[in-house]
Design an enzyme around this catalytic site. Structure first.
Site, PDB file in Angstrom:
ATOM      1  N   ASP A 251      10.560  35.043   1.034  1.00  0.00           N
ATOM      2  CA  ASP A 251      10.277  35.766  -0.207  1.00  0.00           C
ATOM      3  C   ASP A 251      11.413  35.428  -1.185  1.00  0.00           C
ATOM      4  OD1 ASP A 251      12.466  37.320   0.505  1.00  0.00           O
ATOM      5  OD2 ASP A 251      11.387  39.229   0.540  1.00  0.00           O
TER       6      ASP A 251
ATOM      7  N   CYS B   2      14.001  36.429   4.420  1.00  0.00           N
ATOM      8  CA  CYS B   2      13.888  37.455   3.378  1.00  0.00           C
ATOM      9  C   CYS B   2      15.300  37.953   3.102  1.00  0.00           C
ATOM     10  CB  CYS B   2      12.911  38.565   3.768  1.00  0.00           C
ATOM     11  SG  CYS B   2      13.358  39.505   5.242  1.00  0.00           S
TER      12      CYS B   2
ATOM     13  N   THR C 174      17.035  40.410   4.437  1.00  0.00           N
ATOM     14  CA  THR C 174      17.762  40.748   5.668  1.00  0.00           C
ATOM     15  C   THR C 174      17.220  40.066   6.913  1.00  0.00           C
ATOM     16  OG1 THR C 174      16.243  42.584   6.047  1.00  0.00           O
ATOM     17  CG2 THR C 174      18.269  43.080   4.815  1.00  0.00           C
TER      18      THR C 174
ATOM     19  N   HIS D 124      15.059  33.255  27.061  1.00  0.00           N
ATOM     20  CA  HIS D 124      14.438  34.357  27.804  1.00  0.00           C
ATOM     21  C   HIS D 124      13.129  34.855  27.210  1.00  0.00           C
ATOM     22  CE1 HIS D 124      18.270  35.769  30.161  1.00  0.00           C
ATOM     23  NE2 HIS D 124      18.032  34.475  30.288  1.00  0.00           N
TER      24      HIS D 124
ATOM     25  N   HIS E  42      10.852  35.290  33.659  1.00  0.00           N
ATOM     26  CA  HIS E  42      10.728  35.238  32.195  1.00  0.00           C
ATOM     27  C   HIS E  42       9.275  35.009  31.767  1.00  0.00           C
ATOM     28  CE1 HIS E  42      14.954  35.525  31.911  1.00  0.00           C
ATOM     29  NE2 HIS E  42      15.212  34.321  32.392  1.00  0.00           N
TER      30      HIS E  42
END
Ligand code: RB5
Length: 142
Positions: free
Chosen positions: A8, A65, A67, A98, A134
Site C-alpha cells: 500500500d 504496508c 507495519t 518450521h 512440521h
C-alpha cells in the site's frame, strides 16, 4: 524464483527498493501495485498478491504496508497462504523452516531498508524442513 510483490502507500518506497534488490538477485518479480503514493487499501493488494501465490505452487509473495501487520492479517485469509510478518532474519528463517510460509510481510515505516533486504533474502533462500512433525503441524492449519 517467481515472486509476487505488492504494497500500500505506507510500503510503496520499500517495495520499490525490494523489487530492485530481488530482480538484481536473479528472481522473476511481478509487481502488483500500488504504483504511486496515493492512498490505497492494503487488503486489496494483499488479495492480488496472495491469489497469484496460491495459484502458482513454489511462488512466494512479499507484501509491504506501514507495519506489515495489516498485510499479514489480510494475507492469511486467502486459502493456501501462510503469511508472516518478519522484523529480523531469524523470523524469516524460522517461518520457512518450521511453517513453510509462502508470503512475508514487512513494515515500510518500522523496518530499515537494509534489514528488509536481509529478511527477504533469508526468506527466499531457506527451505522448509520437511520433517514429519512440521508437515503434520502445517497440515493441521488447513
Ligand atoms: C496505512 O496508513 C497503514 O495503516 C497501513 O499501511 C498498515 O500499516 C496497516 O497495517
Amino acid at each position: 524464483m517467481q515472486i509476487y510483490i505488492g504494497s500500500d502507500h505506507g510500503g510503496y518506497e520499500m517495495k520499490g527498493s525490494l523489487k530492485e534488490h530481488l530482480v538484481a538477485g536473479g528472481h522473476d518479480v511481478t509487481d502488483l501495485g500500488c504504483f504511486s503514493m496515493d492512498s490505497v487499501d492494503y487488503p486489496d493488494i494483499a488479495r492480488e498478491v496472495c491469489e497469484k501465490v496460491s495459484e502458482n505452487p513454489g511462488a512466494r509473495g512479499v507484501l509491504v504496508c506501514g507495519t506489515g501487520i495489516g498485510m499479514q492479517i489480510a494475507a492469511n485469509k486467502i486459502p493456501g497462504i501462510r503469511a508472516t510478518v518478519a522484523t529480523d532474519e531469524h523470523m524469516a528463517e524460522m517461518s520457512r523452516r518450521h511453517n513453510d510460509a509462502n508470503v512475508v510481510t514487512l513494515g515500510g515505516r518500522t523496518c530499515e531498508i537494509e534489514m528488509a533486504k536481509k529478511i527477504v533474502d533469508k526468506f527466499m533462500t531457506t527451505d522448509f524442513e520437511n520433517e514429519e512433525r512440521h508437515v503434520r503441524r502445517v497440515g493441521k492449519i488447513g
